[in-house]
Scaffold this active site. Sequence first.
Site, PDB file in Angstrom:
ATOM      1  N   GLU A 160       0.875  -1.161   0.000  1.00 31.02           N
ATOM      2  CA  GLU A 160       0.000   0.000   0.000  1.00 31.02           C
ATOM      3  C   GLU A 160       0.920   1.221   0.000  1.00 31.02           C
ATOM      4  O   GLU A 160       1.799   1.309   0.859  1.00 31.02           O
ATOM      5  CB  GLU A 160      -0.846  -0.043   1.274  1.00 31.02           C
ATOM      6  CG  GLU A 160      -2.004   0.887   1.243  1.00 31.02           C
ATOM      7  CD  GLU A 160      -2.733   0.939   2.585  1.00 31.02           C
ATOM      8  OE1 GLU A 160      -2.625  -0.008   3.386  1.00 31.02           O
ATOM      9  OE2 GLU A 160      -3.393   1.967   2.808  1.00 31.02           O
ATOM     10  N   ARG A 205       5.230 -12.393   9.962  1.00 34.19           N
ATOM     11  CA  ARG A 205       5.964 -11.194   9.585  1.00 34.19           C
ATOM     12  C   ARG A 205       7.291 -11.130  10.334  1.00 34.19           C
ATOM     13  O   ARG A 205       7.461 -11.757  11.374  1.00 34.19           O
ATOM     14  CB  ARG A 205       5.155  -9.913   9.776  1.00 34.19           C
ATOM     15  CG  ARG A 205       4.322  -9.763  10.994  1.00 34.19           C
ATOM     16  CD  ARG A 205       3.737  -8.344  11.100  1.00 34.19           C
ATOM     17  NE  ARG A 205       2.852  -7.990   9.993  1.00 34.19           N
ATOM     18  CZ  ARG A 205       2.858  -6.812   9.359  1.00 34.19           C
ATOM     19  NH1 ARG A 205       3.700  -5.882   9.691  1.00 34.19           N
ATOM     20  NH2 ARG A 205       2.010  -6.568   8.407  1.00 34.19           N
ATOM     21  N   LYS A 223       4.553   1.023   9.046  1.00 34.04           N
ATOM     22  CA  LYS A 223       4.629   2.310   8.346  1.00 34.04           C
ATOM     23  C   LYS A 223       3.911   3.402   9.127  1.00 34.04           C
ATOM     24  O   LYS A 223       4.337   4.556   9.125  1.00 34.04           O
ATOM     25  CB  LYS A 223       4.018   2.178   6.948  1.00 34.04           C
ATOM     26  CG  LYS A 223       4.929   1.445   5.985  1.00 34.04           C
ATOM     27  CD  LYS A 223       4.285   1.312   4.621  1.00 34.04           C
ATOM     28  CE  LYS A 223       3.312   0.167   4.605  1.00 34.04           C
ATOM     29  NZ  LYS A 223       2.601  -0.001   3.368  1.00 34.04           N
TER      30      LYS A 223
HETATM   31  P1  ATP Z   1       2.916  -1.939   7.778  1.00 34.77           P
HETATM   32  O1  ATP Z   1       2.182  -2.404   8.991  1.00 34.77           O
HETATM   33  O2  ATP Z   1       4.361  -1.780   7.974  1.00 34.77           O
HETATM   34  O3  ATP Z   1       2.294  -0.754   7.137  1.00 34.77           O
HETATM   35  P2  ATP Z   1       1.557  -3.506   5.905  1.00 34.77           P
HETATM   36  O4  ATP Z   1       1.347  -4.953   5.968  1.00 34.77           O
HETATM   37  O5  ATP Z   1       0.387  -2.643   6.166  1.00 34.77           O
HETATM   38  O6  ATP Z   1       2.790  -3.144   6.791  1.00 34.77           O
HETATM   39  P3  ATP Z   1       1.701  -3.373   3.073  1.00 34.77           P
HETATM   40  O7  ATP Z   1       2.145  -2.261   2.219  1.00 34.77           O
HETATM   41  O8  ATP Z   1       0.266  -3.719   3.077  1.00 34.77           O
HETATM   42  O9  ATP Z   1       2.189  -3.055   4.536  1.00 34.77           O
HETATM   43  O10 ATP Z   1       2.582  -4.667   2.815  1.00 34.77           O
HETATM   44  C1  ATP Z   1       2.906  -5.200   1.575  1.00 34.77           C
HETATM   45  C2  ATP Z   1       3.267  -6.638   1.757  1.00 34.77           C
HETATM   46  O11 ATP Z   1       4.381  -6.756   2.640  1.00 34.77           O
HETATM   47  C3  ATP Z   1       2.123  -7.398   2.374  1.00 34.77           C
HETATM   48  O12 ATP Z   1       1.984  -8.617   1.674  1.00 34.77           O
HETATM   49  C4  ATP Z   1       2.555  -7.623   3.795  1.00 34.77           C
HETATM   50  O13 ATP Z   1       2.027  -8.792   4.299  1.00 34.77           O
HETATM   51  C5  ATP Z   1       4.083  -7.663   3.672  1.00 34.77           C
HETATM   52  N1  ATP Z   1       4.707  -7.232   4.920  1.00 34.77           N
HETATM   53  C6  ATP Z   1       4.500  -6.090   5.596  1.00 34.77           C
HETATM   54  N2  ATP Z   1       5.207  -6.047   6.737  1.00 34.77           N
HETATM   55  C7  ATP Z   1       5.899  -7.203   6.800  1.00 34.77           C
HETATM   56  C8  ATP Z   1       6.819  -7.780   7.729  1.00 34.77           C
HETATM   57  N3  ATP Z   1       7.169  -7.146   8.850  1.00 34.77           N
HETATM   58  N4  ATP Z   1       7.340  -8.993   7.452  1.00 34.77           N
HETATM   59  C9  ATP Z   1       6.999  -9.637   6.327  1.00 34.77           C
HETATM   60  N5  ATP Z   1       6.149  -9.160   5.411  1.00 34.77           N
HETATM   61  C10 ATP Z   1       5.590  -7.965   5.627  1.00 34.77           C
HETATM   62 MG    MG Z   2      -1.356  -2.745   5.160  1.00 33.83          MG
END
Ligand code: ATP
Ligand code: MG
Length: 564
Positions: free
Chosen positions: A37, A263, A273
């Site tokens: 995202e 994760r 983020k």
């Molecule tokens: P954040 O909480 O940091 O914003 P998010 O999951 O909301 O993370 P996205 O942009 O939706 O961020 O993530 C893109 C991809 O990266 C998704 O498939 C998510 O599952 C993966 N991802 C995000 N954070 C991690 C992590 N700490 N370890 C492994 N994969 C991750």
């Molecule tokens: Mg997300």
Amino acid sequence: MTEQDKTPVSNFIAAIIAADIKANKNNGKVMTRFPPEPNGYLHIGHAKSICLNFGLAKDFNGHCNLRFDDTNPTKEEQEYIDSIMEDVRWLGFDWQDRLYFASGYFEKFYEFALFLIRKGKAYVDSLSADEIREYRGTLTQAGKESPHRHRGVEENLDLFERMKAGEFPDGTHVLRAKIDMASGNLNMRDPVLYRILHAGHHRTGNAWCIYPMYDFAHGQSDSIEGITHSVCTLEFADHRPLYDWFIEELELDCHPQQIEFARLNLTYTIMSKRKLVRLVAGGYVKSWDDPRMPTISGLRRRGYTPESIRDFCDRIGVAKKDSTVDMALLEHCLREDLNKRALRFMAVLKPLKVVLENYPEGQVEELQAINNPEDPDAGSRKVPFSKELYIEQDDFMEDPPKKFFRLGPGREVRLRYGYFITCTDVIKDDATGEILELRCTYDPETRGGNAPDGRKVKATLHWVSARHALSAEVRLYSRLFTKENPADVELGEDFADHINPESLEVLRNCRVEPSLADVEPEGICQFERLGYFCADRHDCTQEKLVFNRSVTLRDQWAKIKKKT
Ligand code: ATP
Ligand code: MG
């Protein structure tokens, strides 16, 4: 053995895919995607997901898309899209021509919504957001149906079209799926599919004033793209029944198989983020790519290499249970990589002048120095030696304690690649007592670092020639947080309360050997005895050298732990 049988099955997801290929599921095809995202910069956790998704595609002769799940116009920006693309490329992965945006499917999602309404599977609800939350119930209590749940298809179509046409203000109506208000899974209690949001979108401009929820976009986007294995993190396991429901009710042909993994969490940093944006906005760090940030761009600026990050992602593996990885492992991966490749130089961070009283005035010798003892092909270079040198302030003590073997009054040490020197006098500022310079003698017989009479010294110091050295700024970093898990905060506390006030030390008066004059931005090197450094990619110029310490030569924190 066939080609496919030889594919390494490196984790449980690879094992699932290998079995699917064997069973000729999806005609043996593999299609994955990395779906960020664009609401912030990528962090090291995303690197795990990138390595996994692109890695699976590569191992199984498939493809991996880059897709932006950009359904929330108020949080998303072009700057984030650009940085994400740069980071994925820098890590060494290529989506070729397969760059997609969920916003590119807005028209399709709208059609999907109409389809569900006509099927009697979606309705326009006019409760407020608070009421919807209240009606949803809790884990132990069933939800309550909205009074609008039984609106007829025609009324729903009319209202939904008028929502799209911009007739209603934000928050007045939503479109909801009609599933089950008593479901044990809260995600299945008539989730919201669309909300009214009179906000411009970074890609679709003002074309829409209703936007699909992430949950109504993510799974369908995967289906539209023909994703075979929809790999995501554990928190989406509870959403899987909902994604399956959408695909089935929408009667879509492609039904991606969702597989969840744990994760990545790292000690002494945060990985969300939402929180990282606060570090930037609150001025706790200078930018998203501040070398203290766990962002990919921050690690890059710090001097991490794509190879070291990929190696780290390989080593941590892929599990089904959440765990926290020690930051020391990430640093270890960087040291391993840089030890093989980084050329060695001498640099003095906190200079102390040394005058060699018996060295001929005006004489300069070019001493031979090895570029990298780990790499015979790296060759050697010449380092100038002269009467006035700088050594590290820390390498001298006027009144050295027992275990201090470096320079002191009357003591002899070796200068790396140079001579043995003996300290004969200490010049101090009369008023402050501060040590201004050392007077030493050198032994001309010890050139190259050995005494013909076989006498030994207990220390070898790095140094630079005062006349020849270049000035440089050096930035030393340590952990951004003082707490092992800064996200785990007590009531009334904030994660920002645990920021390490000493995470950055800027040294503006450093001296480095002249062969670093042409260092390129992002150039990596080892400063002997001090660690691995890289030329700052934004601030280092020919006029002003700026280096970031990427990592120390050894794990400093392990030493401290042992002591206490
Ligand atoms: P954040 O909480 O940091 O914003 P998010 O999951 O909301 O993370 P996205 O942009 O939706 O961020 O993530 C893109 C991809 O990266 C998704 O498939 C998510 O599952 C993966 N991802 C995000 N954070 C991690 C992590 N700490 N370890 C492994 N994969 C991750
Ligand atoms: Mg997300």
